[in-house]
Design a protein around this motif. Sequence first.
Motif, PDB file in Angstrom:
ATOM      1  N   VAL A 195       0.834  -1.205   0.000  1.00 27.76           N
ATOM      2  CA  VAL A 195       0.000   0.000   0.000  1.00 27.76           C
ATOM      3  C   VAL A 195       0.864   1.249   0.000  1.00 27.76           C
ATOM      4  O   VAL A 195       0.596   2.207  -0.744  1.00 27.76           O
ATOM      5  N   LEU A 196       1.917   1.261   0.804  1.00 27.21           N
ATOM      6  CA  LEU A 196       2.803   2.424   0.839  1.00 27.21           C
ATOM      7  C   LEU A 196       3.438   2.677  -0.527  1.00 27.21           C
ATOM      8  O   LEU A 196       3.671   3.824  -0.908  1.00 27.21           O
ATOM      9  N   ARG A 237      -1.378   8.592   8.352  1.00 23.77           N
ATOM     10  CA  ARG A 237      -2.764   8.178   8.568  1.00 23.77           C
ATOM     11  C   ARG A 237      -2.954   6.702   8.244  1.00 23.77           C
ATOM     12  O   ARG A 237      -3.796   6.027   8.857  1.00 23.77           O
ATOM     13  N   PHE A 238      -2.175   6.198   7.295  1.00 26.92           N
ATOM     14  CA  PHE A 238      -2.214   4.768   7.009  1.00 26.92           C
ATOM     15  C   PHE A 238      -1.695   3.984   8.210  1.00 26.92           C
ATOM     16  O   PHE A 238      -2.263   2.949   8.589  1.00 26.92           O
ATOM     17  N   GLY A 255      -6.463  -1.880  12.967  1.00 26.38           N
ATOM     18  CA  GLY A 255      -6.836  -3.143  12.338  1.00 26.38           C
ATOM     19  C   GLY A 255      -7.630  -3.000  11.064  1.00 26.38           C
ATOM     20  O   GLY A 255      -8.492  -3.834  10.764  1.00 26.38           O
ATOM     21  N   MET A 256      -7.342  -1.965  10.280  1.00 27.57           N
ATOM     22  CA  MET A 256      -8.151  -1.667   9.095  1.00 27.57           C
ATOM     23  C   MET A 256      -7.458  -1.981   7.779  1.00 27.57           C
ATOM     24  O   MET A 256      -7.916  -1.547   6.721  1.00 27.57           O
ATOM     25  N   LEU A 257      -6.365  -2.726   7.796  1.00 25.56           N
ATOM     26  CA  LEU A 257      -5.629  -3.008   6.561  1.00 25.56           C
ATOM     27  C   LEU A 257      -6.492  -3.747   5.548  1.00 25.56           C
ATOM     28  O   LEU A 257      -6.522  -3.392   4.363  1.00 25.56           O
ATOM     29  N   THR A 258      -7.211  -4.774   5.989  1.00 28.91           N
ATOM     30  CA  THR A 258      -8.058  -5.545   5.074  1.00 28.91           C
ATOM     31  C   THR A 258      -9.147  -4.660   4.464  1.00 28.91           C
ATOM     32  O   THR A 258      -9.452  -4.762   3.272  1.00 28.91           O
ATOM     33  N   ASP A 259      -9.733  -3.784   5.276  1.00 27.73           N
ATOM     34  CA  ASP A 259     -10.765  -2.870   4.771  1.00 27.73           C
ATOM     35  C   ASP A 259     -10.194  -1.938   3.703  1.00 27.73           C
ATOM     36  O   ASP A 259     -10.836  -1.679   2.680  1.00 27.73           O
ATOM     37  N   ILE A 260      -8.984  -1.445   3.954  1.00 25.75           N
ATOM     38  CA  ILE A 260      -8.346  -0.538   2.987  1.00 25.75           C
ATOM     39  C   ILE A 260      -8.073  -1.262   1.679  1.00 25.75           C
ATOM     40  O   ILE A 260      -8.343  -0.737   0.591  1.00 25.75           O
ATOM     41  N   LEU A 261      -7.545  -2.476   1.756  1.00 25.21           N
ATOM     42  CA  LEU A 261      -7.273  -3.254   0.539  1.00 25.21           C
ATOM     43  C   LEU A 261      -8.572  -3.559  -0.217  1.00 25.21           C
ATOM     44  O   LEU A 261      -8.613  -3.483  -1.447  1.00 25.21           O
ATOM     45  N   SER A 262      -9.624  -3.881   0.505  1.00 25.31           N
ATOM     46  CA  SER A 262     -10.921  -4.152  -0.137  1.00 25.31           C
ATOM     47  C   SER A 262     -11.431  -2.916  -0.867  1.00 25.31           C
ATOM     48  O   SER A 262     -11.961  -3.008  -1.982  1.00 25.31           O
ATOM     49  N   GLU A 263     -11.252  -1.754  -0.236  1.00 18.23           N
ATOM     50  CA  GLU A 263     -11.690  -0.498  -0.854  1.00 18.23           C
ATOM     51  C   GLU A 263     -10.861  -0.190  -2.104  1.00 18.23           C
ATOM     52  O   GLU A 263     -11.406   0.274  -3.125  1.00 18.23           O
TER      53      GLU A 263
END
Length: 368
Positions: free
Chosen positions: A194-195, A337-338, A345-353
């Motif tokens: 992501v980075l 912010r990432f 614990g929002m990594l999966t949510d970010i990847l899904s988005e």
Amino acid sequence: MNHSFSKVILNVIASNFPKLSGEIYKNSELLNYLNIKTKSANRGSKSRGSFANLYAIYVLVEDYIRNGYDKNDGYKEYSGAKFSDLFNRQRELPFGAKLQNHALNHRMNEEFRKYYPTCEYIPIIRDTTNRYWFNENLLKIKINGKAYNIAKSIIEIIDAYIEAKRDSFDKFINTCEKLKEIEDDSDKQSSDFVLGLLEPNVDARIFEIVSFAILKYNYSDEKVFFGFDPTELVEESLKLYKTGRTNANDGGIDFVMKPLGRFYQVTETTDVKKYFLDIDKLEKFPITFVVKSEDNSDILIEKIKRNAEAQYPVRTIVDKYISCIEEIINIPELKNRFANALEKGMLTDILSEIILQSKVEFNYEEKD
């Protein structure tokens, strides 16, 4: 200019003109233009694609071939292709569903002229009845007095570019899907991926999508209280919405936040004219700018202010515009912010988005 896709272009020409490929390429501004426009082919999904101008060429040359003019004379007498047919056809092509008419009408010609100012031909010809032709002089390359038609090669080169970009995007989506399956939100492989999408050289559309995903989940657990009566306040979570497609003519609003009514604009530039244009579009309503830059936010503000003062000698005008910049979020701030989102614990949510928005943005359809 030589790059990884140049070999594909030369191979296509060689397959159609085995003994003259070098001469034909050397003498064709159009083939050289394709070489310039396809340099992102093998750079992965993060590099910017060049579909608009390429598709303007593609649909006209395709029409030329469909009517048999690559093998027969008579194109000078052709009544021309209808704009509606060309426009609909380019939108049927991969990644082309949301393309506008600009390339067909002027942008392709303008860019071609920029690269080849001494060329006596413009590629796309149109008349007042909205009929279009591709300049046949650019399709017939003369070698030793004989003309060789490269229309078939043009289509094959663009087809190969489309396939290369499609493969890159398939890999991008597959990587996101695999990383999403990793249950450990602190997994370095996932976070590094992501980075890597927040670098200055990343495609503007990918940058906007990743910025949105990070900010959406960074804000998601923040609460505000609203109400018309101090004794009856309602607790609401901040929600960030993407208002349209990237690079869309939507009045300068990329994201909007409820219930605060806060506007966000994503940009690659520090050109003061662009910032002030966005502010003017919104009647000088405050905007937060998400800037694809690693410069410090204070430095960016100061740079914008200096540029503004150089163009507008009236201090009150400059101060009014600057006061409309609610916040500047640069790449380092997005990375911060990432990191905060990872802790929640929002990594999966970010990847899904990222997957969801990317599929929408790039008109992605799964292969059978």
